[in-house]
Design an enzyme around this catalytic site. Structure first.
Site, PDB file in Angstrom:
ATOM      1  CB  SER A  81     -81.873 -31.320  29.333  1.00 36.99           C
ATOM      2  OG  SER A  81     -81.015 -31.256  28.439  1.00 36.99           O
TER       3      SER A  81
ATOM      4  CG  ASP B 175     -78.470 -30.942  31.190  1.00 41.96           C
ATOM      5  OD1 ASP B 175     -78.783 -30.287  30.270  1.00 41.96           O
ATOM      6  OD2 ASP B 175     -78.522 -32.177  31.515  1.00 41.96           O
TER       7      ASP B 175
ATOM      8  CG  ASP C 230     -79.036 -27.995  27.550  1.00 46.38           C
ATOM      9  OD1 ASP C 230     -77.904 -27.958  28.006  1.00 46.38           O
ATOM     10  OD2 ASP C 230     -79.794 -28.889  27.338  1.00 46.38           O
TER      11      ASP C 230
ATOM     12  CG  ASP D 218     -77.118 -32.330  27.749  1.00 41.08           C
ATOM     13  OD1 ASP D 218     -77.643 -31.077  27.649  1.00 41.08           O
ATOM     14  OD2 ASP D 218     -77.765 -33.424  27.983  1.00 41.08           O
TER      15      ASP D 218
END
Length: 450
Positions: free
Chosen positions: A104, A245, A243, A247
């Site tokens: 992440s 990833d 960010d 999410d």
């Protein structure tokens, strides 16, 4: 021994804490645990594997694929895609299992493994515990036609982009909007710009050239300076930062002022309430949301269901009660009509759509709430297990809460991954919040020292 799974899967420094051997063993154990739970009954199991662009994701992906296939699971490898894209594709393909390789917003040397069950939902804690318990155990290995087969399907990312675009209805919903997207040199470097462009927005993409080594490096939602400067430089209407990833997302208005996750959640909650789509007139937020958010929601007749920190706990409340919207101050926002997890690009699209449909700027929309100054101090190397039971710490928290009254708030929260207690204080001024936070941090440091 600490639990291997944290609040968001297994994370650590790649090739030190998170090795190829561990990735393989986790994948084998996950296949066995889910198989024994009946998830694979009556058919040949299928797993989807995705990753963000980190260099270490390449060898970890190979290890995960090898583990799953050796346990008799067919594997669909989709390559680089955001975490919410992986969750969507697990559901879209009716796969039995999903694996996402990402850390992440963490820096590049780190990586992580997150498992999804059928439907693209995160595994329950008890299943993670069972997976951890199975590590290293002997098992019967399939042979011949019973071993898993591996296929590469990178084109499936297009189905995810189409899903994002369709969530706003007809294409062209963002026509006339100029937006800057900071892709953090991460997983949204293609999907973010593609979705906004399909909806008619003029897109300026920055930090959208991942090398495998530059993910989150002075970029994305943890480093907002670049986005703020780019929005002002290009004269954009607004900007969004994802960010690694994707999410989560944070936003910036036309003046370069940050619009955080609480404000984003407030904007979407009001929009859903006005359209009659906010189930039970309730939004889900964590205890870390700013007091100003709770005050704004109360003023507009919206109830807030509070959970522990972590999007998994937000999602648990949403699923249990049928709520439509939930999120965190960090920018994790879950819109249950369209996603099973936080989705930064989806969130950004819907915030941008509110700017168009309302005819108001992002600054005007974000002004629905007034943020109280919030100070956070991380007290390190302490016994976090005693944070809620030490009498002197509890007494100090009670006294501080009484002192601040309705105009402030105190929260002590143990870290889920390290020997840290986070002391958060909100008050009418930054100076007041800092003074109270430092005083409480001193008590925590003294009473809970290891």
């Amino acid at each position: 021994m600490p639990r291997l799974f944290g609040t968001d899967g297994v994370r650590g420094k790649a090739n030190v804490d998170l090795t190829a051997e561990l990735a393989l063993e986790l994948s084998v154990a996950a296949a066995h645990v889910l198989g024994e739970s009946g998830a694979f009954e009556g058919h040949r199991p299928v797993a989807l594997v995705a990753r963000d662009p980190r260099a270490s994701g390449e060898f970890l992906e190979s290890a995960v694929v090898a583990g799953l296939a050796s346990a008799g699971v067919d594997v669909i490898r989709v390559g680089v895609v955001p975490t919410p894209g992986a969750a969507f594709l697990v559901n879209h393909l009716n796969a039995d299992l999903g694996v996402m390789l990402s850390a992440s917003h963490n820096p590049m040397p780190d990586n992580g493994i997150k498992f999804f069950a059928r439907g693209g939902v995160k595994l329950d804690d008890y299943l993670e515990d069972m997976i951890e318990a199975r590590l290293g155990q002997e098992w019967e290995r399939p042979t011949g036609e019973r071993v898993g087969r591996v296929s590469d399907r990178p084109e499936l990312v297009e189905a995810y982009v189409a899903h994002l675009v369709s969530s706003l209805g007809a294409e062209g919903s963002l026509h006339g909007l100029k937006v800057v997207l900071d892709c953090a040199n991460g997983a949204a470097f293609m999907t973010g710009p593609a979705a906004f462009e399909a909806q008619g927005a003029e897109v300026v993409a920055i930090h959208a050239e991942p090398t495998g080594l530059n993910i989150n490096e002075n970029a994305g939602s943890t480093h907002m300076d670049g986005l703020q400067a780019a929005v002002r430089h290009h004269g954009a209407d607004l900007g969004f930062a994802f960010d690694g990833d994707a999410d989560r997302c944070l936003a910036v208005d036309a003046d370069g002022t940050i619009v955080d996750g609480d404000q984003i959640l407030a904007i979407l909650a009001l929009a859903l309430k006005q359209s009659g789509a906010l189930h039970s007139d309730t939004v889900v937020a964590t205890v870390m949301s700013n007091l100003g958010f709770f005050q704004a929601m109360q003023a507009h007749g919206i109830r807030v269901d509070q959970t522990k920190v972590g999007d998994r706990y937000v999602l648990e409340s949403m699923n249990a009660n049928g709520f439509a919207l939930g999120g965190e101050q960090s920018g994790h926002v879950i819109m249950s009509e369209f996603a099973t997890t936080g989705d930064g690009v989806l969130t950004a699209l819907h915030v941008a759509a509110q700017v168009i449909s309302s005819g108001r700027s992002l600054a005007e929309l974000g002004a629905v709430m007034t943020r109280l100054p919030q100070v956070m101090i991380n007290v390190r190397d302490v016994n976090k297990a005693r944070a809620g039971i030490d009498p002197e710490v509890n007494s100090a928290v009670t006294a501080a809460s009484r002192e601040l009254g309705s105009g402030g708030r105190v929260l002590l929260r143990p870290s889920g991954t390290e020997p840290v207690v986070r002391v958060m204080v909100e008050a009418g001024t930054t100076e007041r919040a800092t003074e109270v936070a430092e005083r409480l941090a001193s008590v925590v440091r003294e009473r809970l020292a290891l």
